[in-house]
Design a protein around this motif. Structure first.
Motif, PDB file in Angstrom:
ATOM      1  N   LEU A   1      43.175  39.612  42.751  1.00  0.00           N
ATOM      2  CA  LEU A   1      42.736  40.713  43.851  1.00  0.00           C
ATOM      3  C   LEU A   1      43.698  41.342  44.771  1.00  0.00           C
ATOM      4  O   LEU A   1      43.511  42.322  45.312  1.00  0.00           O
ATOM      5  CB  LEU A   1      41.526  40.453  44.201  1.00  0.00           C
ATOM      6  CG  LEU A   1      40.071  40.122  43.401  1.00  0.00           C
ATOM      7  CD1 LEU A   1      39.009  39.802  44.100  1.00  0.00           C
ATOM      8  CD2 LEU A   1      39.805  41.208  42.664  1.00  0.00           C
TER       9      LEU A   1
ATOM     10  N   PHE B   1      32.267  45.786  42.032  1.00  0.00           N
ATOM     11  CA  PHE B   1      33.866  46.233  42.462  1.00  0.00           C
ATOM     12  C   PHE B   1      33.864  47.791  42.257  1.00  0.00           C
ATOM     13  O   PHE B   1      33.947  48.089  40.904  1.00  0.00           O
ATOM     14  CB  PHE B   1      34.823  45.346  41.735  1.00  0.00           C
ATOM     15  CG  PHE B   1      34.815  44.018  42.148  1.00  0.00           C
ATOM     16  CD1 PHE B   1      35.645  43.366  43.056  1.00  0.00           C
ATOM     17  CD2 PHE B   1      33.897  42.965  41.339  1.00  0.00           C
ATOM     18  CE1 PHE B   1      35.649  42.020  43.147  1.00  0.00           C
ATOM     19  CE2 PHE B   1      33.885  41.855  41.644  1.00  0.00           C
ATOM     20  CZ  PHE B   1      34.647  41.037  42.473  1.00  0.00           C
TER      21      PHE B   1
ATOM     22  N   ASN C   1      37.526  39.952  35.034  1.00  0.00           N
ATOM     23  CA  ASN C   1      36.734  38.917  36.090  1.00  0.00           C
ATOM     24  C   ASN C   1      35.148  39.227  35.633  1.00  0.00           C
ATOM     25  O   ASN C   1      34.401  38.187  35.665  1.00  0.00           O
ATOM     26  CB  ASN C   1      37.094  39.423  37.540  1.00  0.00           C
ATOM     27  CG  ASN C   1      38.195  39.020  38.024  1.00  0.00           C
ATOM     28  OD1 ASN C   1      39.072  37.830  37.417  1.00  0.00           O
ATOM     29  ND2 ASN C   1      38.612  39.312  38.951  1.00  0.00           N
TER      30      ASN C   1
ATOM     31  N   LEU D   1      39.937  43.295  36.793  1.00  0.00           N
ATOM     32  CA  LEU D   1      38.352  43.502  37.426  1.00  0.00           C
ATOM     33  C   LEU D   1      37.528  43.462  36.245  1.00  0.00           C
ATOM     34  O   LEU D   1      36.406  42.725  36.406  1.00  0.00           O
ATOM     35  CB  LEU D   1      38.067  44.953  38.096  1.00  0.00           C
ATOM     36  CG  LEU D   1      39.059  45.340  39.279  1.00  0.00           C
ATOM     37  CD1 LEU D   1      38.966  46.745  40.040  1.00  0.00           C
ATOM     38  CD2 LEU D   1      38.552  44.139  40.550  1.00  0.00           C
TER      39      LEU D   1
END
Length: 347
Positions: free
Chosen positions: A312, A338, A242, A239
């Motif tokens: 994901l 997120f 990203n 996460l």
């Protein structure tokens, strides 16, 4: 014909939706699951007017003619969801009835379709770099054999394509492992604060290279929970990475932590970790599908940045194992958020 008065009682004892069609081609008995599937008004009607699907109608007709058991598929819709049944059609020995029992095979059908889609997606993802590498190899063995600058450029591209295939295989193996462990609850006590600090430390060189600042707000208190350290590191690495890749050069990626004694999603004590970037954001139309295998909101950009489309999906399965949740919110032009929600160990 002696058993006819007892036929409804016999069908009522069966767990599957089941009905009986007599020699006059009328539905003479059906149990409660069959009534729920076909409607209470089906009783005493001609079976063709109730079933209406050629494959099932043909199976009943042929079974009545030669007494040979048949199978057919019956498609139904339940609250907008398609349901697939395998219909077993069999003549009752010594009686003029044909019994139809409906077995729900929706999950089997969906699983089979998922496997086919998965194989097709993997084949597509591997075919592109393999085709590129084969083309470059052919060029290097021919026209570019003595062209040093072209050779170096092609070798660089081939290295990138090989690394892409390696990442894809690695993610496929990782996905296979987390899926196999998904139903096994973690038994180790983990400090989530340590996991987040380790993740940020590992990703700091990547952030510096992208001119991105990682801004953390997590306090000094430990964040105890039952978990798998390596898998949680994988979640937050994915996460935060990203956020660095898609958040834009020179932007901050914010990691914030919040605890609560009763989270509405988990109905108990929980910790929420939110990773927010300040990039172009994600069109809300893509949000419900982001955790699907190989789904990309921007496929060209994702591939260019080395994404495999599995990250994901891996996160989702790991959080399922930890009885956690993943919430994704975004507006175009306002970055993406997120939020990982995990149950805390307060014992």
């Amino acid at each position: 014909m002696v058993l006819r008065p007892h036929l409804p009682d016999l069908l009522a004892a069966l767990p599957l939706p089941t009905l009986a069609v007599d020699r006059a081609e009328r539905i003479v008995a059906m149990n409660a699951p069959a009534q729920a599937l076909l409607g209470r008004g089906a009783l005493d009607r001609h079976y063709i007017n109730v079933l209406r699907q050629p494959a099932v109608v043909d199976a009943v007709e042929q079974c009545q003619q030669d007494d040979t058991p048949r199978e057919a598929q019956y498609l139904a819709s339940d609250n907008g969801n398609d349901t697939t049944f395998r219909v077993h059609v069999r003549k009752v020995t010594g009686m003029d009835y044909v019994l139809l029992s409906f077995q729900d095979i929706t999950q089997v059908t969906n699983a089979s379709q998922m496997r086919r889609d998965f194989v097709a997606n993997v084949s597509h993802e591997l075919r592109t770099p393999l085709t590129a590498m084969m083309g470059f190899i052919e060029t290097l063995r021919g026209p570019a054999r003595d062209d040093a600058p072209a050779r170096d450029r092609f070798l660089g591209i081939m290295t990138g394509e090989a690394e892409r295939m390696n990442r894809l295989v690695g993610d496929l193996l990782s996905l296979s492992r987390v899926e196999s462990d998904e139903r096994v609850r973690p038994t180790d006590k983990v400090d989530l604060r340590y996991v987040l600090q380790s993740t940020m430390r590992n990703l700091n060189p990547l952030a510096v290279e992208a001119n991105v600042t990682l801004v953390a707000t997590m306090g000094d208190d430990p964040l105890p929970l039952m978990g798998d350290t390596d898998q949680l590191l994988q979640v937050f690495t994915n996460l935060i990475e990203n956020g660095i890749k898609y958040g834009g050069v020179g932007k901050d990626v914010e990691i914030s932590v919040e605890t609560t004694l009763r989270d509405p999603s988990l109905r108990g004590p929980a910790v929420r970790v939110t990773i927010r970037d300040h990039g172009p954001g994600i069109d809300p139309v893509h949000l419900p599908r982001l955790t699907e295998r190989f789904y990309r909101a921007d496929s060209h950009r994702s591939r260019a940045l080395g994404g495999t489309g599995l990250g994901l999906a891996i996160v989702k399965h790991i959080l399922n194992r930890h009885r956690g949740r993943l919430k994704i919110t975004s507006d175009l032009g306002d970055g993406a958020r997120f939020t990982v929600i995990l149950p805390m160990d307060v014992a």
